[in-house]
Design a protein around this motif. Structure first.
Motif, mmCIF file in Angstrom:
data_model
loop_
_atom_site.group_PDB
_atom_site.id
_atom_site.type_symbol
_atom_site.label_atom_id
_atom_site.label_comp_id
_atom_site.label_asym_id
_atom_site.label_seq_id
_atom_site.Cartn_x
_atom_site.Cartn_y
_atom_site.Cartn_z
ATOM 1 N N ASP A 106 72.771 -18.202 3.497
ATOM 2 C CA ASP A 106 72.547 -16.835 3.950
ATOM 3 C C ASP A 106 71.149 -16.757 4.572
ATOM 4 O OD1 ASP A 106 72.142 -14.057 4.204
ATOM 5 O OD2 ASP A 106 73.416 -13.647 2.482
ATOM 6 N N THR A 107 71.063 -16.030 5.667
ATOM 7 C CA THR A 107 69.769 -15.921 6.353
ATOM 8 C C THR A 107 68.706 -15.285 5.459
ATOM 9 O OG1 THR A 107 70.668 -13.895 7.299
ATOM 10 C CG2 THR A 107 70.592 -15.802 8.734
ATOM 11 N N GLU A 108 69.140 -14.531 4.443
ATOM 12 C CA GLU A 108 68.154 -13.880 3.576
ATOM 13 C C GLU A 108 67.773 -14.752 2.381
ATOM 14 O OE1 GLU A 108 69.887 -10.076 2.698
ATOM 15 O OE2 GLU A 108 69.876 -9.576 4.828
ATOM 16 N N LYS A 157 85.934 -20.276 1.257
ATOM 17 C CA LYS A 157 85.574 -18.864 1.270
ATOM 18 C C LYS A 157 85.238 -18.388 2.687
ATOM 19 C CE LYS A 157 82.390 -15.937 -1.005
ATOM 20 N NZ LYS A 157 81.145 -15.937 -1.716
ATOM 21 N N GLU A 199 79.991 -8.404 19.773
ATOM 22 C CA GLU A 199 79.544 -7.868 18.485
ATOM 23 C C GLU A 199 80.609 -8.245 17.458
ATOM 24 O OE1 GLU A 199 77.187 -5.731 15.794
ATOM 25 O OE2 GLU A 199 76.700 -6.312 17.851
ATOM 26 N N PRO A 200 80.347 -9.244 16.620
ATOM 27 C CA PRO A 200 81.406 -9.686 15.698
ATOM 28 C C PRO A 200 81.865 -8.554 14.783
ATOM 29 C CG PRO A 200 79.569 -11.210 15.669
ATOM 30 C CD PRO A 200 79.117 -10.006 16.442
ATOM 31 N N ARG A 201 83.166 -8.477 14.583
ATOM 32 C CA ARG A 201 83.717 -7.464 13.685
ATOM 33 C C ARG A 201 83.519 -7.930 12.250
ATOM 34 N NH1 ARG A 201 89.634 -7.858 15.796
ATOM 35 N NH2 ARG A 201 88.435 -8.454 17.629
ATOM 36 N N TYR A 202 83.596 -6.998 11.324
ATOM 37 C CA TYR A 202 83.655 -7.421 9.941
ATOM 38 C C TYR A 202 85.099 -7.329 9.486
ATOM 39 C CZ TYR A 202 81.711 -2.697 10.353
ATOM 40 O OH TYR A 202 81.383 -1.445 10.784
ATOM 41 N N PRO A 203 85.449 -8.091 8.454
ATOM 42 C CA PRO A 203 86.839 -8.036 8.006
ATOM 43 C C PRO A 203 87.196 -6.626 7.564
ATOM 44 C CG PRO A 203 85.660 -9.831 6.940
ATOM 45 C CD PRO A 203 84.633 -9.016 7.652
ATOM 46 N N SER A 204 88.354 -6.149 7.962
ATOM 47 C CA SER A 204 88.818 -4.849 7.495
ATOM 48 C C SER A 204 89.570 -5.061 6.186
ATOM 49 C CB SER A 204 89.760 -4.227 8.522
ATOM 50 O OG SER A 204 90.950 -4.986 8.592
ATOM 51 N N LEU A 205 89.810 -3.972 5.465
ATOM 52 C CA LEU A 205 90.574 -4.100 4.219
ATOM 53 C C LEU A 205 91.982 -4.659 4.483
ATOM 54 C CD1 LEU A 205 91.123 -3.818 1.242
ATOM 55 C CD2 LEU A 205 91.323 -1.360 1.532
ATOM 56 N N PRO A 206 92.724 -4.114 5.477
ATOM 57 C CA PRO A 206 94.024 -4.740 5.762
ATOM 58 C C PRO A 206 93.873 -6.214 6.144
ATOM 59 C CG PRO A 206 93.863 -2.605 6.848
ATOM 60 C CD PRO A 206 92.504 -2.894 6.289
ATOM 61 N N ILE A 250 91.588 -8.332 5.058
ATOM 62 C CA ILE A 250 91.342 -9.114 3.837
ATOM 63 C C ILE A 250 92.663 -9.347 3.102
ATOM 64 C CG2 ILE A 250 90.241 -9.057 1.555
ATOM 65 C CD1 ILE A 250 87.966 -7.410 2.883
ATOM 66 N N MET A 251 93.516 -8.307 3.097
ATOM 67 C CA MET A 251 94.791 -8.447 2.385
ATOM 68 C C MET A 251 95.741 -9.399 3.102
ATOM 69 S SD MET A 251 95.210 -4.657 0.849
ATOM 70 C CE MET A 251 96.699 -5.098 -0.014
ATOM 71 N N LYS A 294 95.217 -13.241 2.677
ATOM 72 C CA LYS A 294 95.745 -13.912 1.483
ATOM 73 C C LYS A 294 97.022 -14.681 1.786
ATOM 74 C CE LYS A 294 95.741 -10.260 -1.387
ATOM 75 N NZ LYS A 294 95.806 -9.505 -2.641
ATOM 76 N N PHE A 308 90.164 -11.768 -5.324
ATOM 77 C CA PHE A 308 90.388 -10.681 -4.359
ATOM 78 C C PHE A 308 89.323 -9.599 -4.489
ATOM 79 C CE2 PHE A 308 92.415 -6.552 -3.349
ATOM 80 C CZ PHE A 308 92.414 -6.712 -1.970
ATOM 81 N N ARG A 327 75.130 -3.293 7.837
ATOM 82 C CA ARG A 327 74.698 -2.759 9.133
ATOM 83 C C ARG A 327 74.075 -1.368 8.995
ATOM 84 N NH1 ARG A 327 79.290 -5.008 13.351
ATOM 85 N NH2 ARG A 327 79.448 -7.050 12.380
ATOM 86 N N ALA A 370 87.279 0.319 9.122
ATOM 87 C CA ALA A 370 87.543 -0.972 8.480
ATOM 88 C C ALA A 370 88.611 -0.833 7.390
ATOM 89 C CB ALA A 370 86.252 -1.537 7.896
ATOM 90 N N GLY A 371 89.127 0.366 7.214
ATOM 91 C CA GLY A 371 90.295 0.567 6.351
ATOM 92 C C GLY A 371 89.991 0.761 4.876
ATOM 93 N N PHE A 372 88.707 0.745 4.502
ATOM 94 C CA PHE A 372 88.401 0.762 3.069
ATOM 95 C C PHE A 372 88.713 2.103 2.407
ATOM 96 C CE2 PHE A 372 85.870 -2.851 4.518
ATOM 97 C CZ PHE A 372 86.328 -3.795 3.630
ATOM 98 N N SER A 429 96.485 0.692 2.267
ATOM 99 C CA SER A 429 96.604 -0.651 1.703
ATOM 100 C C SER A 429 97.301 -0.669 0.354
ATOM 101 C CB SER A 429 95.218 -1.292 1.574
ATOM 102 O OG SER A 429 94.719 -1.562 2.854
#
Lengths: 257, 388
Positions: free
Chosen positions: A12-14, A67, A182-189, A191-192, A195, B9, B23, B49-51, B63
């Protein structure tokens, strides 16, 4: 479009780097996807969404790197491949990494391979170009714009603060520079869904690679932290005395004037 | 015990939330605190982001996760230094529609709430003269043809200015005509975009912390009958139904705050050198941090227990209430410890401690006062005489 993205798990950069016994201590440290690789993943997802096809993320490393692959899948990659060298190799260098990746990719008919411009740990920026060379395909580094029309590709690349516009063709390897997207972050759907996405694990045997073929060519002589920055010096006296002292120091100590 | 797969998870979920929160750093929240601004950009990002759609079933675009996962999401927002209070209602206010709404209402609202295009962030229950004494509320909705005509007043209704819809609890049958005082209340969905200026006046209330809360003046507001949720007169029960979920989610926010305070205090205590040693070497500094950490961990166990019971559809009223009390106490203790550890710097806005200190104080009072939890446990768990 058959798209592959080379991903590396990095500190991690930090994270504060601790060197002990000539090695960087990894215990308790946080790891991330190399930030430049995130641009590569984002670009791959955008290109797939626009042009169709499949995005496969590939990494070399140990079990822990799973991961980072899961994160890439959660961002939107379709498949992931972990080339697990944990049991076979003690160390990797640019040569061995490029060789292993080329053995994996040689029959995959990749149209586009993306990687980060450099990994923030090693910082060599060599694996991408070396891999392209081994595969015998074009490559362009530090790209900030990528336009694909059929097999024609128009690229803008960063050259130390200036830009260069290039035209080339697929199959192609590019390395991503900051500013590409601009990279997106994973959304909850996301992440699901991740799996249920395939994550294939391969070992050197599966790629018919002999350990001798990937003996590292780089020898690490020493690892040390940069010297600690010394505390600043506060000049004393009235303003004219301070200026005089400063000029004197710049001349005699810093030797810049 | 949670299975490994679930733990993995939950960890991915935490990291996902952290990635969004990263951010929106301390400077972002500080700036908003200064101007009493609403974190619109953050809320948009976390929604897209759907949370916040975690609890909405998959068939409606969410979800379909449990309260444990949902609570982890809110916890991580607060743990990252943000304030989930700005958006938590988008996650759970829809529960009233989900549990008691008609199929048409669910299809109309839930998918848009899940994708954030419709904000259901306001929940109008409290009135100036009836706080927790909900059944005495005065706002009245009289049916006239296809509409209800609503008159009354509400107070401390948060995020009304940042919401498209509001769940409104009103009386539809005068209390003296009801068998039980909890009868005769009904739940309406109010379209705020239409209502404001047409029978609904919204006045912001300036508070100690940045919380976007308001006072509502309702004067002949017309609400279509089709916006009634469930059956007329059963509204009180519908609202109570959502309380356990809310308690657990708020407990998780407290846990998130507490973890943020402990992490900050610990880091500062290691780094800050006074009299040639880090202040954390002094037991006067170290022990209170350790104590707060222990209380926080204990509160977290109760929160997880309550969440697991809830997700198994078992009775969890006692656990949910106790988790809320323990967690709110623990976060407040941690806040005090953090400000004490930081000394004078704890009061300086740039360290964020004072901002979070103000924010976490709210949990002792809202959405339920700690005293009411004690009354609940005394009366319903220990079977002591009702104290109010």
């Amino acid at each position: 479009m058959n798209i592959f993205v080379l991903v590396k798990r990095t500190f991690d950069t930090e994270e504060k780097i601790v060197v002990s016994g000539g090695k960087i201590q990894e215990d308790g440290a946080e790891f991330i996807i190399n930030p430049y690789d995130e641009y590569a993943i984002e670009e791959a997802i955008q290109k797939r969404d626009a042009l169709g096809g499949k995005v496969t993320v590939v990494t070399i490393g140990g079990e822990d790197a799973e991961k980072q692959l899961r994160t890439a899948l959660a961002m939107g990659a379709d498949e992931a491949v972990l080339i697990n060298t944990e049991d076979d190799l003690d160390e990797l260098d640019q040569y061995s990494s490029a060789y292993i990746l080329s053995e994996y990719l040689k029959d995959k008919e990749a149209d586009l391979i993306l990687a980060g411009n450099v990994a923030i740990d090693g910082g060599s920026g060599q694996v991408g170009p070396r891999l392209a060379d081994l595969l015998g395909i074009n490559y362009v580094t530090t790209v900030t714009s990528l336009e694909i029309d059929g097999t024609n590709v128009k690229i803008v690349r960063d050259i130390e603060g200036d830009s260069e516009v290039l035209e080339t063709s697929l199959p192609l390897l590019v390395t991503a520079q900051q500013g590409l997207n601009e990279p997106r972050y994973p959304s909850l759907p996301g992440i699901m869904k991740a799996k249920k996405k395939p994550l294939e694990e391969l070992e050197l045997d599966d790629l018919d690679i002999d350990e001798d073929d990937v003996e590292v060519k780089v020898e690490t002589v020493e690892i040390y932290l940069p010297p600690q920055k010394a505390a600043g010096r506060v000049l004393e006296g009235d303003l004219s005395a301070q200026v005089k002292e400063l000029v004197n120091l710049l001349h005699s100590e810093a030797k810049v004037i | 015990m949670m299975q490994t797969e679930n733990l993995v998870f939950l960890e991915e979920l935490r990291e996902g939330v952290r990635a969004v929160c990263k951010r929106f750093d301390g400077a972002y929240w500080r700036k908003l605190d200064e101007i009493d601004g609403y974190p619109t950009d953050f809320v948009e990002a976390i929604t897209q982001a759907g949370f916040l759609g975690a609890l909405i079933p998959e068939q409606y675009g969410g979800s379909g996760l449990g309260i444990l996962e949902a609570s982890v999401i809110l916890e991580e927002i607060n743990r990252s230094g943000g304030n989930a209070g700005a958006c938590h209602a988008q996650m759970y206010t829809m529960g009233t529609i989900l549990r008691h709404g008609s199929l048409a209402q669910k299809e109309r609202y839930l998918p848009k709430i899940a994708d954030g295009s419709l904000r259901l962030q306001a929940f109008g229950v409290t009135e100036p003269n009836t706080g927790t004494d909900t059944t005495n509320l005065k706002t009245f909705a009289k049916r006239e043809g296809d509409h209800y005509i609503v008159n009354g007043q509400k107070v401390f209704i948060s995020r009304v200015e940042h919401s498209d819809l509001m769940i409104l609890l009103v009386r539809t049958t005068p209390k003296d005509q009801c068998v039980k005082k909890s009868d005769g209340l009904s739940v309406l969905v109010v379209d705020l975009n239409e209502a404001v200026g047409n029978g609904l006046e919204v006045r912001p209330i300036k508070t100690m912390m940045n919380h976007a809360t308001t006072e509502l003046f309702i004067d002949n507001l017309k609400v279509p009958v089709e916006n009634l949720i469930g059956e007329e007169g059963k509204g009180f029960r519908y609202i109570l139904d959502g309380m356990n979920a809310e308690r657990i989610l708020i407990a998780a926010e407290c846990i998130g705050d507490g973890r943020w305070f402990i992490e900050r205090a610990t880091k500062y205590a290691k780094e800050r050198v006074v009299f040639d040693r880090p202040i954390g070497q002094n037991q006067g500094i170290q022990f209170p941090i350790a104590q707060a950490h222990i209380h926080l961990e204990a509160a977290d166990l109760m929160r997880i227990k309550a969440a697991e019971l809830y997700d198994r559809h078992q009775a969890c009223g006692a656990e949910a209430n106790m988790a809320k009390l323990l967690a709110a106490d623990a976060s407040w203790e941690a806040a005090n410890v953090a400000i004490q550890t930081y000394g004078g710097f704890g009061f300086a806005a740039e360290y964020d401690i004072e901002r979070k200190f103000k924010e976490t104080r709210l949990y002792q009072v809202a959405p339920i006062s700690t005293n009411l939890i004690l009354s609940y446990v005394g009366e319903h768990i220990l079977k002591l005489p009702k104290s109010y």
